[in-house]
Enzyme design. Structure first.
Site, PDB file in Angstrom:
ATOM      1  N   ARG A 138       0.520  -1.471   0.020  1.00 53.31           N
ATOM      2  CA  ARG A 138      -0.051   0.046   0.089  1.00 53.31           C
ATOM      3  C   ARG A 138       0.762   1.239   0.397  1.00 53.31           C
ATOM      4  O   ARG A 138       0.866   2.205  -0.644  1.00 53.31           O
ATOM      5  CB  ARG A 138      -1.156   0.105   1.033  1.00 53.31           C
ATOM      6  CG  ARG A 138      -1.634  -0.979   1.034  1.00 53.31           C
ATOM      7  CD  ARG A 138      -2.556  -0.812   1.928  1.00 53.31           C
ATOM      8  NE  ARG A 138      -4.222  -1.626   1.428  1.00 53.31           N
ATOM      9  CZ  ARG A 138      -5.350  -1.878   2.360  1.00 53.31           C
ATOM     10  NH1 ARG A 138      -4.802  -2.042   3.648  1.00 53.31           N
ATOM     11  NH2 ARG A 138      -6.690  -2.679   1.683  1.00 53.31           N
TER      12      ARG A 138
ATOM     13  N   GLY B 261      -7.930  -7.663  -0.893  1.00 51.78           N
ATOM     14  CA  GLY B 261      -8.265  -8.506  -0.138  1.00 51.78           C
ATOM     15  C   GLY B 261      -7.748  -9.838  -0.172  1.00 51.78           C
ATOM     16  O   GLY B 261      -6.289  -9.918  -0.561  1.00 51.78           O
TER      17      GLY B 261
ATOM     18  N   GLY C 222     -13.475  -3.544   0.449  1.00 50.47           N
ATOM     19  CA  GLY C 222     -15.108  -2.955   0.402  1.00 50.47           C
ATOM     20  C   GLY C 222     -15.286  -1.932  -0.623  1.00 50.47           C
ATOM     21  O   GLY C 222     -16.312  -1.784  -1.513  1.00 50.47           O
TER      22      GLY C 222
ATOM     23  N   LYS D 109     -18.694 -15.288   3.033  1.00 60.22           N
ATOM     24  CA  LYS D 109     -19.911 -15.130   3.246  1.00 60.22           C
ATOM     25  C   LYS D 109     -20.597 -14.572   1.687  1.00 60.22           C
ATOM     26  O   LYS D 109     -20.229 -13.704   1.099  1.00 60.22           O
ATOM     27  CB  LYS D 109     -20.179 -13.718   4.149  1.00 60.22           C
ATOM     28  CG  LYS D 109     -19.288 -14.416   5.607  1.00 60.22           C
ATOM     29  CD  LYS D 109     -19.664 -13.880   6.244  1.00 60.22           C
ATOM     30  CE  LYS D 109     -19.560 -13.571   8.228  1.00 60.22           C
ATOM     31  NZ  LYS D 109     -19.331 -12.664   8.998  1.00 60.22           N
TER      32      LYS D 109
HETATM   33  P1  AMP Z   1     -13.722 -12.930   2.301  1.00 57.12           P
HETATM   34  O1  AMP Z   1     -13.019 -12.162   2.866  1.00 57.12           O
HETATM   35  O2  AMP Z   1     -15.111 -13.487   1.453  1.00 57.12           O
HETATM   36  O3  AMP Z   1     -13.842 -13.066   0.323  1.00 57.12           O
HETATM   37  O4  AMP Z   1     -13.337 -14.695   2.528  1.00 57.12           O
HETATM   38  C1  AMP Z   1     -12.465 -14.834   2.694  1.00 57.12           C
HETATM   39  C2  AMP Z   1     -11.914 -15.828   2.966  1.00 57.12           C
HETATM   40  O5  AMP Z   1     -13.548 -16.877   3.002  1.00 57.12           O
HETATM   41  C3  AMP Z   1     -10.804 -16.769   3.069  1.00 57.12           C
HETATM   42  O6  AMP Z   1      -9.692 -16.867   4.193  1.00 57.12           O
HETATM   43  C4  AMP Z   1     -10.955 -18.372   2.821  1.00 57.12           C
HETATM   44  O7  AMP Z   1     -10.026 -19.350   3.761  1.00 57.12           O
HETATM   45  C5  AMP Z   1     -12.281 -18.457   3.402  1.00 57.12           C
HETATM   46  N1  AMP Z   1     -12.965 -19.633   2.888  1.00 57.12           N
HETATM   47  C6  AMP Z   1     -12.879 -19.764   1.243  1.00 57.12           C
HETATM   48  N2  AMP Z   1     -13.940 -20.991   0.986  1.00 57.12           N
HETATM   49  C7  AMP Z   1     -14.339 -21.752   2.190  1.00 57.12           C
HETATM   50  C8  AMP Z   1     -14.468 -22.714   2.658  1.00 57.12           C
HETATM   51  N3  AMP Z   1     -15.127 -23.672   1.617  1.00 57.12           N
HETATM   52  N4  AMP Z   1     -14.657 -23.186   3.993  1.00 57.12           N
HETATM   53  C9  AMP Z   1     -14.041 -22.222   4.875  1.00 57.12           C
HETATM   54  N5  AMP Z   1     -13.790 -21.004   4.481  1.00 57.12           N
HETATM   55  C10 AMP Z   1     -13.305 -20.876   3.169  1.00 57.12           C
END
Ligand code: AMP
Length: 389
Positions: A34, A348, A371, A195
């Site tokens: 950054r 991210g 975000g 999520k």
């Molecule tokens: P996000 O911040 O929503 O992009 O989510 C990223 C995180 O989701 C990472 O740390 C991954 O380890 C987690 N992740 C992705 N797929 C899975 C899964 N099938 N089960 C649990 N965690 C997951």
């Protein structure tokens, strides 16, 4: 939106809101991406004889917190620019004003973490005014904070005579807006992560404007659950069920084809050393959890990415932090890196994954926003960008 090129910066005090929200461990910067991302704007202003005052947040302090001081960033920036960076430790006030007034053309000062000031996140007009008094011109180069209306990202613009976008913010907005405006087709969106509720607005948007939407990560389980598949012990967000149902219904009449994984990589526990079992299909048995997309899905996704003329990727396909479950994310990262089309990767975890696989320099644009990137693609107005118009 005004640009650096529109400014008469020679000898002026230019306050630049940057995003120096870097990861720290024991007071040491573990990743200076950054800081490097802000260098083009800083160097351009230096070359034009501006007296530069940098302002950033770091973390989420509640009041002053020595562990979240920007002092190590001032040192690192000094190394990167080959010049001493004056660190202003005592907040926005008289002594900061005096220090800034004493800057020579081309000299750089960095203010202490702006979130040590209680008013920052409340967009307090008094803080905005105090910041404005430190400068003749305001430049916003903190794309990663542009979705927040804070004193240093939005409020300040009402109290300065001249304001413009920095080079990084300008490039981010141009690259991301081009995806929405007139993308070369096919437009392929690859969306993963934990999520579905975090990404549902982006999924819905891409269902309308893209040609293909590929879903991966734990985010696919609410989709599978509403389709009636077993999800076993997989991470499956309860609040994600309704949004997933609506997205599936909407997909029937949407422009884009919504593609879910056809196979999965399973484990019996969430651990780096858990043995992987590939499941041909998506009905996860009890006691098992899906931690990655399977090899057939990885191949299908790679092929669809290769056919894209514009590709946007945000979010890992699985728990890429565990080597045994990184294969799906690696396949997508490699396909994006190899693709002939324009490739844009949201910040991210996708940025972390690309860096982990050594592919970060092989995409058209690697966004520094998390975000902010998603909100812009959702079609929302970013307060920090709107304020520059
Ligand atoms: P996000 O911040 O929503 O992009 O989510 C990223 C995180 O989701 C990472 O740390 C991954 O380890 C987690 N992740 C992705 N797929 C899975 C899964 N099938 N089960 C649990 N965690 C997951």
């Amino acid at each position: 939106m005004r640009s650096l090129a529109d400014l008469d910066a020679q000898g002026k005090r230019v306050l630049v809101r940057v995003d120096f929200n870097v990861p720290l461990r024991d007071g040491k910067i573990t990743d200076d991406t950054r800081i490097r991302a802000a260098l083009p704007t800083i160097e351009e202003l230096r070359a034009r004889g501006a007296r530069i005052v940098l302002v950033s947040h770091l973390g989420r302090p509640k009041g002053a917190d020595a562990a979240l001081s920007l002092r190590p960033v001032a040192e690192r920036l000094g190394e990167l620019t080959g010049t001493d960076v004056l660190f202003i430790a005592d907040g926005v006030g008289e002594s900061a004003r005096a220090a800034v007034d004493a800057l020579e053309p081309g000299q750089i000062a960095l203010l202490e973490n702006i979130r040590f000031e209680a008013g920052e996140t409340k967009n307090d007009p008094d803080l905005a005014k105090a910041l404005a008094e430190l400068c003749d011109i305001y430049v916003n180069d903190a794309f990663g904070s542009a979705h927040r209306a804070h004193s240093s990202t939005e409020g300040i613009t009402y109290h300065v005579k001249d304001a413009a976008a920095g080079l990084l913010l300008e490039r981010e907005v141009a690259q991301l807006s081009a995806i929405l405006a007139d993308p070369a087709r096919p437009l392929v969106a690859v969306l993963g992560g934990a999520k579905v509720t975090d990404k549902i607005a982006v999924i819905e948007r891409f269902l309308e404007i893209a040609d293909t939407v590929l879903i991966g990560g734990a985010m696919c389980f609410p989709f599978f659950a509403v389709e009636g598949h077993g999800v076993g012990a997989s991470m499956c967000e309860a609040e994600g069920l309704e949004p997933a149902r609506e997205a599936l219904e909407g997909a029937a009449s949407a422009r884009a084809e919504l593609v879910l994984p056809q196979d999965l990589g399973l484990a019996e526990r969430y651990a780096a050393d858990a043995p992987r079992r590939d499941l041909d299909g998506v009905d996860v048995p009890d006691g098992w959890m899906g931690l990655d997309i399977g090899p057939r899905s990885a191949e299908t996704y790679s092929k669809l990415i290769a056919e894209g003329a514009t590709i946007f990727w945000n979010g890992p396909m699985g728990v890429f932090e565990f080597e045994a479950f990184a294969a799906g994310t690696r396949a997508v990262a490699e396909a994006v890196a190899r693709a002939n089309g324009t490739t844009v990767v949201g910040g991210g975890d996708s940025a972390a994954a690309l860096t982990q696989f050594g592919l970060a320099d092989q995409v058209t644009h690697l966004s520094t926003g998390g975000g902010a990137t998603l909100e812009l693609l959702e079609g929302r107005t970013l307060p920090g960008v709107a304020a520059l118009r």
